[in-house]
Write a protein that holds these residues in place. Structure first.
Motif, PDB file in Angstrom:
ATOM      1  N   ALA A 164      41.305  42.115  33.469  1.00  8.65           N
ATOM      2  CA  ALA A 164      40.461  41.371  34.435  1.00  8.65           C
ATOM      3  C   ALA A 164      38.976  41.522  33.582  1.00  8.65           C
ATOM      4  CB  ALA A 164      40.334  42.028  35.613  1.00  8.65           C
ATOM      5  N   ILE A 165      38.679  42.758  32.813  1.00  7.94           N
ATOM      6  CA  ILE A 165      37.447  42.759  32.345  1.00  7.94           C
ATOM      7  C   ILE A 165      37.468  41.640  31.093  1.00  7.94           C
ATOM      8  CG2 ILE A 165      35.775  44.009  30.652  1.00  7.94           C
ATOM      9  CD1 ILE A 165      36.658  46.495  32.572  1.00  7.94           C
ATOM     10  N   SER A 166      38.534  41.590  30.240  1.00  8.26           N
ATOM     11  CA  SER A 166      38.366  40.586  29.311  1.00  8.26           C
ATOM     12  C   SER A 166      38.483  39.314  29.653  1.00  8.26           C
ATOM     13  CB  SER A 166      39.880  40.602  28.526  1.00  8.26           C
ATOM     14  OG  SER A 166      40.018  40.014  27.472  1.00  8.26           O
ATOM     15  N   ASP A 167      38.965  39.037  31.096  1.00 10.02           N
ATOM     16  CA  ASP A 167      38.817  37.596  31.338  1.00 10.02           C
ATOM     17  C   ASP A 167      37.463  37.372  32.251  1.00 10.02           C
ATOM     18  OD1 ASP A 167      41.439  37.185  30.468  1.00 10.02           O
ATOM     19  OD2 ASP A 167      42.674  37.456  32.464  1.00 10.02           O
ATOM     20  N   GLU A 168      36.689  38.172  32.259  1.00  7.00           N
ATOM     21  CA  GLU A 168      35.450  38.222  33.078  1.00  7.00           C
ATOM     22  C   GLU A 168      35.589  38.126  34.367  1.00  7.00           C
ATOM     23  OE1 GLU A 168      32.667  35.443  31.022  1.00  7.00           O
ATOM     24  OE2 GLU A 168      32.873  36.699  28.919  1.00  7.00           O
ATOM     25  N   GLU A 169      36.633  38.535  35.005  1.00 12.14           N
ATOM     26  CA  GLU A 169      36.848  38.464  36.448  1.00 12.14           C
ATOM     27  C   GLU A 169      36.424  40.017  37.015  1.00 12.14           C
ATOM     28  OE1 GLU A 169      41.009  37.396  37.275  1.00 12.14           O
ATOM     29  OE2 GLU A 169      40.643  35.229  36.197  1.00 12.14           O
ATOM     30  N   TYR A 170      35.237  39.917  37.076  1.00  8.57           N
ATOM     31  CA  TYR A 170      34.722  41.475  37.624  1.00  8.57           C
ATOM     32  C   TYR A 170      35.003  41.735  38.928  1.00  8.57           C
ATOM     33  CZ  TYR A 170      32.584  40.740  32.907  1.00  8.57           C
ATOM     34  OH  TYR A 170      32.464  40.425  31.693  1.00  8.57           O
ATOM     35  N   GLU A 171      35.257  40.963  39.732  1.00  9.13           N
ATOM     36  CA  GLU A 171      35.615  41.124  41.206  1.00  9.13           C
ATOM     37  C   GLU A 171      37.114  41.712  41.070  1.00  9.13           C
ATOM     38  OE1 GLU A 171      34.208  40.523  44.252  1.00  9.13           O
ATOM     39  OE2 GLU A 171      32.264  39.780  43.325  1.00  9.13           O
ATOM     40  N   ARG A 172      37.770  41.385  40.212  1.00 10.25           N
ATOM     41  CA  ARG A 172      39.361  41.687  40.373  1.00 10.25           C
ATOM     42  C   ARG A 172      39.336  43.115  39.646  1.00 10.25           C
ATOM     43  NH1 ARG A 172      43.953  38.888  36.735  1.00 10.25           N
ATOM     44  NH2 ARG A 172      42.632  40.108  34.954  1.00 10.25           N
ATOM     45  N   ALA A 173      38.581  43.082  38.400  1.00 12.83           N
ATOM     46  CA  ALA A 173      38.392  44.503  38.072  1.00 12.83           C
ATOM     47  C   ALA A 173      37.966  45.578  38.970  1.00 12.83           C
ATOM     48  CB  ALA A 173      37.482  44.752  36.603  1.00 12.83           C
TER      49      ALA A 173
END
Length: 153
Positions: free
Chosen positions: A47-56
């Motif tokens: 999730a961090i790699s995909d820049e999906e910080y909400e999911r992380a």
């Protein structure tokens, strides 16, 4: 005839090496079981790699990070690409049924002759509550510090 056999052997080895390189380059990464500590860490880092910080952020233990927001996590996310592999030990044995430590070797930057790659080893602490593994502890360098500086803790 001996010379021809040597050429055939060398050619066969060459074909084998090329085949192994192709398999290594096109194979999919291993998908770990998300109901395990290692799978939770994999999902968090993806999730961090995909820049999906909400999911992380949803994988962080709410009680531990009360007052923090996903943008705190995004502020300290790496600006360069990274890969992560379980350290040789993976989860540390004997930590407990409800607690786990997952050791990860992370590689940042690019490889190659002029690459600027570097490695770090991160330790993720997790706790199992209600059948779900939550990331706790310091899930990314300086993240908790950012929340503490705002006075949210």
């Amino acid at each position: 005839m001996s010379n021809r056999a040597n050429w055939l052997l060398a050619g066969g080895i060459g074909v084998l090496v090329v085949g192994l390189v192709i398999v290594a380059l096109v194979r999919e990464p291993v998908q770990l079981d998300p109901s395990t500590p290692e799978g939770t860490v994999q999902e968090y880092l993806q999730a961090i790699s995909d820049e999906e910080y909400e999911r992380a952020f949803e994988l962080l233990r709410p009680e531990t990070f009360e007052g923090c927001v996903p943008s705190d996590l995004a502020r300290y996310a790496p600006s360069e690409p990274f890969t992560a592999n379980l350290d040789d030990q993976g989860s540390e044995p004997g930590v407990g049924e409800d607690h786990a430590i997952v050791n990860v070797r992370m590689r940042f930057g690019t490889d190659g002759m002029f690459g600027s790659g570097w490695e770090s080893w991160e330790t993720f602490e997790l706790v199992n509550e209600d059948g779900f593994w939550w990331v706790t502890g310091e899930p990314w360098p300086h993240f908790i510090w950012e929340c503490e500086q705002r006075g949210d803790f």
